[in-house]
Design a protein around this motif. Sequence first.
Motif, PDB file in Angstrom:
ATOM      1  N   ALA A 163      -9.365  -7.795   4.553  1.00 40.14           N
ATOM      2  CA  ALA A 163     -10.746  -8.242   4.364  1.00 40.14           C
ATOM      3  C   ALA A 163     -11.554  -7.187   3.629  1.00 40.14           C
ATOM      4  O   ALA A 163     -12.376  -7.505   2.755  1.00 40.14           O
ATOM      5  CB  ALA A 163     -11.375  -8.559   5.715  1.00 40.14           C
ATOM      6  N   ASP A 164     -11.323  -5.928   3.962  1.00 41.93           N
ATOM      7  CA  ASP A 164     -12.021  -4.844   3.270  1.00 41.93           C
ATOM      8  C   ASP A 164     -11.613  -4.781   1.803  1.00 41.93           C
ATOM      9  O   ASP A 164     -12.451  -4.528   0.927  1.00 41.93           O
ATOM     10  CB  ASP A 164     -11.716  -3.512   3.958  1.00 41.93           C
ATOM     11  N   ALA A 165     -10.322  -5.022   1.543  1.00 43.53           N
ATOM     12  CA  ALA A 165      -9.851  -5.001   0.151  1.00 43.53           C
ATOM     13  C   ALA A 165     -10.462  -6.149  -0.642  1.00 43.53           C
ATOM     14  O   ALA A 165     -10.783  -6.007  -1.820  1.00 43.53           O
ATOM     15  CB  ALA A 165      -8.329  -5.090   0.119  1.00 43.53           C
ATOM     16  N   PHE A 166     -10.635  -7.329  -0.014  1.00 40.86           N
ATOM     17  CA  PHE A 166     -11.316  -8.445  -0.676  1.00 40.86           C
ATOM     18  C   PHE A 166     -12.719  -8.036  -1.110  1.00 40.86           C
ATOM     19  O   PHE A 166     -13.189  -8.396  -2.191  1.00 40.86           O
ATOM     20  CB  PHE A 166     -11.422  -9.646   0.279  1.00 40.86           C
ATOM     21  N   GLN A 167     -13.376  -7.273  -0.249  1.00 43.46           N
ATOM     22  CA  GLN A 167     -14.760  -6.938  -0.490  1.00 43.46           C
ATOM     23  C   GLN A 167     -14.923  -5.775  -1.470  1.00 43.46           C
ATOM     24  O   GLN A 167     -15.774  -5.825  -2.353  1.00 43.46           O
ATOM     25  CB  GLN A 167     -15.451  -6.582   0.838  1.00 43.46           C
ATOM     26  N   ARG A 168     -14.111  -4.724  -1.316  1.00 42.25           N
ATOM     27  CA  ARG A 168     -14.368  -3.493  -2.083  1.00 42.25           C
ATOM     28  C   ARG A 168     -13.201  -3.076  -2.959  1.00 42.25           C
ATOM     29  O   ARG A 168     -13.264  -2.046  -3.613  1.00 42.25           O
ATOM     30  CB  ARG A 168     -14.718  -2.355  -1.118  1.00 42.25           C
ATOM     31  N   GLY A 169     -12.132  -3.872  -2.970  1.00 43.25           N
ATOM     32  CA  GLY A 169     -10.978  -3.509  -3.779  1.00 43.25           C
ATOM     33  C   GLY A 169     -10.011  -2.657  -2.981  1.00 43.25           C
ATOM     34  O   GLY A 169     -10.379  -1.992  -2.015  1.00 43.25           O
ATOM     35  N   ALA A 170      -8.741  -2.670  -3.407  1.00 42.99           N
ATOM     36  CA  ALA A 170      -7.700  -1.924  -2.709  1.00 42.99           C
ATOM     37  C   ALA A 170      -7.529  -0.552  -3.344  1.00 42.99           C
ATOM     38  O   ALA A 170      -7.238  -0.450  -4.541  1.00 42.99           O
ATOM     39  CB  ALA A 170      -6.384  -2.684  -2.752  1.00 42.99           C
ATOM     40  N   PRO A 171      -7.678   0.525  -2.580  1.00 34.57           N
ATOM     41  CA  PRO A 171      -7.477   1.873  -3.113  1.00 34.57           C
ATOM     42  C   PRO A 171      -5.983   2.177  -3.261  1.00 34.57           C
ATOM     43  O   PRO A 171      -5.135   1.395  -2.780  1.00 34.57           O
ATOM     44  CB  PRO A 171      -8.117   2.764  -2.055  1.00 34.57           C
ATOM     45  N   PRO A 172      -5.624   3.297  -3.868  1.00 33.49           N
ATOM     46  CA  PRO A 172      -4.214   3.669  -3.993  1.00 33.49           C
ATOM     47  C   PRO A 172      -3.519   3.710  -2.635  1.00 33.49           C
ATOM     48  O   PRO A 172      -4.103   4.146  -1.650  1.00 33.49           O
ATOM     49  CB  PRO A 172      -4.282   5.074  -4.619  1.00 33.49           C
ATOM     50  N   TRP A 173      -2.307   3.258  -2.602  1.00 31.91           N
ATOM     51  CA  TRP A 173      -1.421   3.239  -1.445  1.00 31.91           C
ATOM     52  C   TRP A 173      -1.714   2.106  -0.460  1.00 31.91           C
ATOM     53  O   TRP A 173      -0.854   1.788   0.359  1.00 31.91           O
ATOM     54  CB  TRP A 173      -1.448   4.574  -0.667  1.00 31.91           C
ATOM     55  N   GLN A 174      -2.884   1.468  -0.515  1.00 29.00           N
ATOM     56  CA  GLN A 174      -3.205   0.507   0.541  1.00 29.00           C
ATOM     57  C   GLN A 174      -2.251  -0.676   0.551  1.00 29.00           C
ATOM     58  O   GLN A 174      -1.777  -1.084   1.617  1.00 29.00           O
ATOM     59  CB  GLN A 174      -4.645  -0.005   0.419  1.00 29.00           C
ATOM     60  N   LYS A 175      -1.954  -1.255  -0.595  1.00 32.44           N
ATOM     61  CA  LYS A 175      -1.058  -2.410  -0.619  1.00 32.44           C
ATOM     62  C   LYS A 175       0.329  -2.051  -0.097  1.00 32.44           C
ATOM     63  O   LYS A 175       0.941  -2.814   0.662  1.00 32.44           O
ATOM     64  CB  LYS A 175      -0.964  -2.968  -2.038  1.00 32.44           C
ATOM     65  N   THR A 176       0.831  -0.884  -0.489  1.00 35.44           N
ATOM     66  CA  THR A 176       2.151  -0.465  -0.029  1.00 35.44           C
ATOM     67  C   THR A 176       2.163  -0.229   1.474  1.00 35.44           C
ATOM     68  O   THR A 176       3.094  -0.644   2.175  1.00 35.44           O
ATOM     69  CB  THR A 176       2.584   0.807  -0.769  1.00 35.44           C
ATOM     70  N   LEU A 177       1.116   0.406   1.995  1.00 31.31           N
ATOM     71  CA  LEU A 177       1.053   0.660   3.428  1.00 31.31           C
ATOM     72  C   LEU A 177       0.882  -0.639   4.220  1.00 31.31           C
ATOM     73  O   LEU A 177       1.472  -0.801   5.298  1.00 31.31           O
ATOM     74  CB  LEU A 177      -0.084   1.627   3.735  1.00 31.31           C
ATOM     75  N   LEU A 178       0.103  -1.571   3.691  1.00 29.41           N
ATOM     76  CA  LEU A 178      -0.039  -2.858   4.367  1.00 29.41           C
ATOM     77  C   LEU A 178       1.297  -3.599   4.415  1.00 29.41           C
ATOM     78  O   LEU A 178       1.658  -4.198   5.432  1.00 29.41           O
ATOM     79  CB  LEU A 178      -1.089  -3.717   3.669  1.00 29.41           C
ATOM     80  N   ALA A 179       2.023  -3.562   3.304  1.00 31.10           N
ATOM     81  CA  ALA A 179       3.341  -4.199   3.276  1.00 31.10           C
ATOM     82  C   ALA A 179       4.287  -3.533   4.269  1.00 31.10           C
ATOM     83  O   ALA A 179       5.054  -4.208   4.971  1.00 31.10           O
ATOM     84  CB  ALA A 179       3.924  -4.139   1.861  1.00 31.10           C
ATOM     85  N   ALA A 180       4.227  -2.196   4.348  1.00 28.57           N
ATOM     86  CA  ALA A 180       5.087  -1.466   5.281  1.00 28.57           C
ATOM     87  C   ALA A 180       4.739  -1.812   6.727  1.00 28.57           C
ATOM     88  O   ALA A 180       5.625  -2.039   7.565  1.00 28.57           O
ATOM     89  CB  ALA A 180       4.953   0.037   5.054  1.00 28.57           C
ATOM     90  N   LEU A 181       3.435  -1.868   7.038  1.00 27.64           N
ATOM     91  CA  LEU A 181       3.015  -2.236   8.390  1.00 27.64           C
ATOM     92  C   LEU A 181       3.471  -3.645   8.747  1.00 27.64           C
ATOM     93  O   LEU A 181       3.928  -3.907   9.865  1.00 27.64           O
ATOM     94  CB  LEU A 181       1.496  -2.135   8.509  1.00 27.64           C
ATOM     95  N   TRP A 182       3.340  -4.559   7.786  1.00 19.15           N
ATOM     96  CA  TRP A 182       3.713  -5.952   8.032  1.00 19.15           C
ATOM     97  C   TRP A 182       5.209  -6.091   8.284  1.00 19.15           C
ATOM     98  O   TRP A 182       5.646  -6.856   9.149  1.00 19.15           O
ATOM     99  CB  TRP A 182       3.282  -6.812   6.849  1.00 19.15           C
ATOM    100  N   LEU A 183       6.021  -5.337   7.552  1.00 24.59           N
ATOM    101  CA  LEU A 183       7.475  -5.478   7.638  1.00 24.59           C
ATOM    102  C   LEU A 183       8.093  -4.657   8.766  1.00 24.59           C
ATOM    103  O   LEU A 183       9.220  -4.946   9.190  1.00 24.59           O
ATOM    104  CB  LEU A 183       8.125  -5.055   6.306  1.00 24.59           C
ATOM    105  N   THR A 184       7.397  -3.634   9.249  1.00 26.47           N
ATOM    106  CA  THR A 184       7.993  -2.701  10.210  1.00 26.47           C
ATOM    107  C   THR A 184       8.590  -3.365  11.444  1.00 26.47           C
ATOM    108  O   THR A 184       9.716  -3.028  11.842  1.00 26.47           O
ATOM    109  CB  THR A 184       6.953  -1.642  10.623  1.00 26.47           C
ATOM    110  N   PRO A 185       7.919  -4.320  12.108  1.00 27.86           N
ATOM    111  CA  PRO A 185       8.539  -4.921  13.298  1.00 27.86           C
ATOM    112  C   PRO A 185       9.865  -5.620  13.009  1.00 27.86           C
ATOM    113  O   PRO A 185      10.679  -5.792  13.919  1.00 27.86           O
ATOM    114  CB  PRO A 185       7.481  -5.932  13.773  1.00 27.86           C
TER     115      PRO A 185
END
Length: 419
Positions: free
Chosen positions: A350-372
């Motif tokens: 939601a924050d990325a929708f509003q203010r844009g995704a900074p460096p590393w955020q997309k990769t870290l979000l993908a890692a968090l999503w896949l980790t389990p």
Amino acid sequence: MAAILDTLRGGAWVTRERARLVGFALLAASVLGLAFILATANGLNDRLGQPLGTDFSNIYAAGTYVLEGEASKPFDPAAQWARERVIFGAATPLYGWHYPPFFLGLAALLASMPYLVALLVWQGVTLILYLLAIRSILSSPSPLQGEAKQDRLWLPLALAYPAVFINIGHGHNGFLTAALFTAALLTLDKRPVLSGVLIGCLAYKPQFGLLIPLVLIATGRWRVFIAAAITVAAMAVAVTLAFGVDVWRAFIASGEFTRTVVLEQGSTGWHKIQTLFSWARMWGASIPVAYAVQAIATLGVAVGIVALWRSRAPFALKAAALLIGSLLATPYSLDYDMMLIAPAIAFLAADAFQRGAPPWQKTLLAALWLTPLIARSVAQATHIPIGAPVMLLSFTWLLHYAMHTNDRIKAARFAGEAP
């Protein structure tokens, strides 16, 4: 190597189409997996002889004791195991009851139904609450609110999040915990009393409430704090009136078994426990050393959380950090408890929708999503933990990014510009 790091840093590899493909593939695999478990089941047990919804069996067994007027019995491992074997067969392993007495009433309600009906109701209702919580995050007021609402990819991604399948397979309470925690955060300022009540209800999983009081005190949210305290006190009184004082004595006495056998000896399996304590024990650390590692981490996370919440950083970053930090701050949480990561991902999205995704955020979000998806299996096969390191890395990055964002907001306010 430099090219790979640049790609990961920029996050360009995390595209909407790839997210859709992976999400629907995992969702299909999860549905097929559940169908296989049900198709090969024998009565109340799966093909391996374990109860369907494994850990839900301890809730149901405990509830049967409550209905019989013996609410203290679930806290006795021998009595709990005996009841589970009566319901599910002599070969049933022990599924211990480690919850505070607050959870006994709900257990009794579920035990008043046939087991499979109770399991379906439990998972179905709490899954809906979880999905409503995620939708609420993504539809929170923002300059791009309309765009966030129009993109319905959130639903398959929320359903396909790997911890969802783990939670369903174990019949666990991760959906309820995520929903309560999220609702408490979303109502924190607009409806503080309701937020406090929701936080108080989280007392059924007290290990995830270590940081919440610190945040409330540090930010002066006294109405929320008082409402939470009154809620816990009211639940304690209600439990005592309903089940007697002995239920508290039994709960306290059971703490030694939970601490020594489940946590310190890792009877659950170090590969299942996604904490820094478990990481240290998996690599051969003594119990005192593992506690020291966990204590240092918990203190560091607490200091970081307080500093962040006292800053002017965007609320979404604070909320995500508190969710991830709550998992890092406890020595005992399992991969199904990583359901708390789902709302953290939603807040960051939601924050990325509003203010844009900074460096590393997309990769870290993908890692968090896949980790389990891989945390348990990789740790079991290689003794290399995945869950705790990924959460720690994400939390550290989030603090760094949030504090830099806070600095930019301060500079903009000082210059008289819109932050």
